[in-house]
Design a protein around this motif. Structure first.
Motif, PDB file in Angstrom:
ATOM      1  N   GLY A  85      -0.869  -0.870 -54.822  1.00  0.00           N
ATOM      2  CA  GLY A  85      -0.642  -1.255 -56.207  1.00  0.00           C
ATOM      3  C   GLY A  85      -1.608  -0.621 -57.178  1.00  0.00           C
ATOM      4  N   ASN A  86      -2.907  -0.985 -57.098  1.00  0.00           N
ATOM      5  CA  ASN A  86      -3.892  -0.482 -58.050  1.00  0.00           C
ATOM      6  C   ASN A  86      -5.189  -0.111 -57.331  1.00  0.00           C
ATOM      7  OD1 ASN A  86      -5.007   0.179 -60.552  1.00  0.00           O
ATOM      8  ND2 ASN A  86      -5.849  -1.876 -60.833  1.00  0.00           N
ATOM      9  N   PRO A  87      -5.146   0.912 -56.474  1.00  0.00           N
ATOM     10  CA  PRO A  87      -6.352   1.277 -55.715  1.00  0.00           C
ATOM     11  C   PRO A  87      -7.360   2.017 -56.593  1.00  0.00           C
ATOM     12  CG  PRO A  87      -4.606   2.844 -55.278  1.00  0.00           C
ATOM     13  CD  PRO A  87      -4.012   1.776 -56.169  1.00  0.00           C
ATOM     14  N   SER A  88      -8.617   2.065 -56.132  1.00  0.00           N
ATOM     15  CA  SER A  88      -9.670   2.744 -56.891  1.00  0.00           C
ATOM     16  C   SER A  88      -9.603   4.255 -56.738  1.00  0.00           C
ATOM     17  CB  SER A  88     -11.043   2.261 -56.424  1.00  0.00           C
ATOM     18  OG  SER A  88     -11.280   2.697 -55.086  1.00  0.00           O
ATOM     19  N   GLY A  89      -9.012   4.732 -55.650  1.00  0.00           N
ATOM     20  CA  GLY A  89      -9.011   6.161 -55.351  1.00  0.00           C
ATOM     21  C   GLY A  89     -10.140   6.583 -54.438  1.00  0.00           C
ATOM     22  N   VAL A  90     -11.046   5.665 -54.133  1.00  0.00           N
ATOM     23  CA  VAL A  90     -12.188   5.999 -53.279  1.00  0.00           C
ATOM     24  C   VAL A  90     -11.718   6.301 -51.851  1.00  0.00           C
ATOM     25  CG1 VAL A  90     -14.278   5.108 -52.193  1.00  0.00           C
ATOM     26  CG2 VAL A  90     -13.894   4.754 -54.631  1.00  0.00           C
ATOM     27  N   ASP A  91     -10.865   5.444 -51.304  1.00  0.00           N
ATOM     28  CA  ASP A  91     -10.475   5.593 -49.892  1.00  0.00           C
ATOM     29  C   ASP A  91      -9.815   6.941 -49.622  1.00  0.00           C
ATOM     30  OD1 ASP A  91     -11.376   3.004 -49.832  1.00  0.00           O
ATOM     31  OD2 ASP A  91      -9.653   2.207 -48.735  1.00  0.00           O
ATOM     32  N   ASN A  92      -8.833   7.320 -50.455  1.00  0.00           N
ATOM     33  CA  ASN A  92      -8.150   8.597 -50.217  1.00  0.00           C
ATOM     34  C   ASN A  92      -9.075   9.783 -50.477  1.00  0.00           C
ATOM     35  OD1 ASN A  92      -7.062   7.225 -52.887  1.00  0.00           O
ATOM     36  ND2 ASN A  92      -7.189   9.417 -53.348  1.00  0.00           N
ATOM     37  N   ASN A 145      -5.293  15.304 -52.251  1.00  0.00           N
ATOM     38  CA  ASN A 145      -5.844  14.018 -52.672  1.00  0.00           C
ATOM     39  C   ASN A 145      -4.989  13.362 -53.752  1.00  0.00           C
ATOM     40  OD1 ASN A 145      -8.074  12.019 -52.716  1.00  0.00           O
ATOM     41  ND2 ASN A 145      -8.415  12.804 -54.771  1.00  0.00           N
ATOM     42  N   SER A 146      -4.493  14.147 -54.706  1.00  0.00           N
ATOM     43  CA  SER A 146      -3.698  13.562 -55.793  1.00  0.00           C
ATOM     44  C   SER A 146      -2.372  13.012 -55.286  1.00  0.00           C
ATOM     45  CB  SER A 146      -3.463  14.601 -56.895  1.00  0.00           C
ATOM     46  OG  SER A 146      -2.744  15.714 -56.410  1.00  0.00           O
ATOM     47  N   TRP A 147      -1.746  13.695 -54.332  1.00  0.00           N
ATOM     48  CA  TRP A 147      -0.510  13.159 -53.748  1.00  0.00           C
ATOM     49  C   TRP A 147      -0.797  11.932 -52.875  1.00  0.00           C
ATOM     50  CZ3 TRP A 147       4.297  13.820 -55.127  1.00  0.00           C
ATOM     51  CH2 TRP A 147       4.672  14.984 -55.808  1.00  0.00           C
ATOM     52  N   ALA A 148      -1.901  11.984 -52.134  1.00  0.00           N
ATOM     53  CA  ALA A 148      -2.265  10.835 -51.291  1.00  0.00           C
ATOM     54  C   ALA A 148      -2.526   9.604 -52.145  1.00  0.00           C
ATOM     55  CB  ALA A 148      -3.493  11.169 -50.454  1.00  0.00           C
ATOM     56  N   PHE A 149      -3.097   9.795 -53.330  1.00  0.00           N
ATOM     57  CA  PHE A 149      -3.362   8.669 -54.236  1.00  0.00           C
ATOM     58  C   PHE A 149      -2.062   7.976 -54.638  1.00  0.00           C
ATOM     59  CE2 PHE A 149      -4.898   7.188 -58.607  1.00  0.00           C
ATOM     60  CZ  PHE A 149      -5.501   6.057 -58.091  1.00  0.00           C
ATOM     61  N   LEU A 150      -0.979   8.740 -54.802  1.00  0.00           N
ATOM     62  CA  LEU A 150       0.315   8.124 -55.108  1.00  0.00           C
ATOM     63  C   LEU A 150       0.790   7.273 -53.924  1.00  0.00           C
ATOM     64  CD1 LEU A 150       2.274  10.969 -56.965  1.00  0.00           C
ATOM     65  CD2 LEU A 150       0.866   9.129 -57.912  1.00  0.00           C
TER      66      LEU A 150
END
Length: 396
Positions: A199-206, A187-192
């Motif tokens: 640009g500035n996602p919430s992190g919810v989708d990943n 999840n942390s790598w996918a967030f990158l």
């Protein structure tokens, strides 16, 4: 590389309740869709790096040695995804010859792939040759988390190939999932990857794509929920384009203009999310007809609230009208102003009602999928467990 081949998949996502209200500090419920993105990674002995994306007609190949110069800091650790390396992103943009203004789907997907590939393998003496082929059941640009599912698949496959995560336990004649700790890393790598694309996602989708099921999002805190039932839905894409940024700004303007009127609407949406969560928790033990009645009423109420917020659209009104005419209940999902909608299907819903509603919606020019929410998160598959239709594309 630690493996020569792997196949992984990850689900898309939808917002069940809490759209727009979440921007103003209220609860949102995000759910996984049983529409998945699949990725096949194969070692390439020629030293080439290939990325095949048949959904968006993108097929590229790079020489691994040509990528050595933009390599990031060799002290990086593939077991620890840190902040986005903006210098590496800039170097990779230069490598593939794109400017900051060029942000089409294909470019951003390739950029995310190269960034994760080079960052995960930064400790390697030389970059390995490999080919990734990605095919998705999700439409792009529809607010259904297609980019997050792509990033999660990339992260899982590349971390597996690097040996940063072990093969998941379980019966790989079918499917298997990683440990909670390893999924945190995915999840942390996918967030990158999502940061590169959005640009500035919430992190919810990943997060939804990684863990599956349902997540509660409130004031920046993401909480996976257990014991969530899988629900059948009809998912409809009106194919009406919209700007999330413009819609969010419009809601804020209305709240600023009529605070005494709009604040209770936001509070009501918050209560809907909480009541829906409570109902789904009860259904996990023993679903009853009255539970479905509550979920249907909550969808109707929330859709009216979203119209009040100004994010409805004639295309969405048509969706609600068509489905209600067959005794089915719908609401928009995501930003609104067009885009997609969800229709809840009870276990005993008459198939003819679904068929006739789908036919009329398609006559409106919409796309429809009968699917479910609450699907599993990222998984690894054996060849024998992957659908033939998917394999045709992954063997491209």
């Amino acid at each position: 590389m630690h493996i020569k081949e792997c196949i992984v998949s990850a689900p898309g996502k939808a917002i069940l309740h809490g759209e727009h209200a979440v921007v103003h500090g209220k609860v949102a419920l995000a759910v996984s869709l049983n529409l998945r993105t699949y990725l096949r990674l194969e070692a390439n002995p020629t030293g080439k790096i290939g990325i095949n994306l048949p959904n968006i007609n993108t097929f590229l190949s790079f020489d691994a040695t040509a990528l050595q110069s933009p390599l990031p800091d060799r002290t990086a650790d593939s077991r620890n995804a840190k902040e986005l390396d903006v210098d590496l992103v800039a170097r990779l943009r230069g490598f593939i010859g794109v400017t900051d203004s060029n942000s089409d789907t294909s470019t951003m997907a390739v950029l995310a792939f190269l960034y994760l590939y080079m960052s995960v393998f930064t400790e390697s003496e030389e970059l390995p040759g490999l080919t990734v082929t990605v095919w998705s059941e999700l439409p792009t640009g529809a607010g259904l988390g297609s980019s997050a599912a792509f990033s999660v698949c990339l992260a899982a496959a590349l971390l597996s190939a690097r040996g940063a995560i072990a093969p998941p336990p379980g019966d790989l004649e079918h499917t298997a999932r990683w440990s909670s700790e390893e999924m945190e890393l995915i999840n942390s790598w996918a967030f990158l990857g999502e940061k590169i694309i959005h640009g500035n996602p919430s992190g919810v989708d990943n997060a939804v794509s990684t863990w599956g099921g349902m997540l509660r999002y409130h004031a920046g805190k993401i909480t996976p929920l257990s014991r969530v039932p899988m629900l059948r839905i009809l998912l409809t894409n009106t194919k009406v384009p919209r700007s999330t940024k413009v819609l969010v700004a419009g809601v804020k303007e209305k709240i600023d203009k009529f605070p005494a009127v709009m604040s209770p609407v936001l509070e009501s949406i918050d209560a809907i999310s909480s009541m829906c969560q409570q109902t789904l928790n009860e259904m996990a033990s023993e679903p009853m007809p009255e539970h479905y009645s509550v979920l249907e009423e909550l969808m109707d109420i929330n859709q009216h609230h979203l119209d009040v917020l100004g994010v409805g659209h004639p295309s969405l009104a048509a969706l609600c009208r068509v489905t209600l005419g067959r005794g089915l209940h719908s609401k928009l999902t995501g930003a609104g102003g067009g885009g997609c909608g969800l229709t809840l299907l009870r276990p005993d819903t008459d198939p003819s009602a679904i068929h006739s509603a789908t036919r009329e919606l398609k006559d409106c020019g919409y796309d429809c999928w009968e699917t479910s929410i609450g699907a599993p998160g990222v998984q690894q598959h054996s060849l024998s467990s992957v659908k033939e239709e998917v394999l045709r594309f992954l063997n491209h």
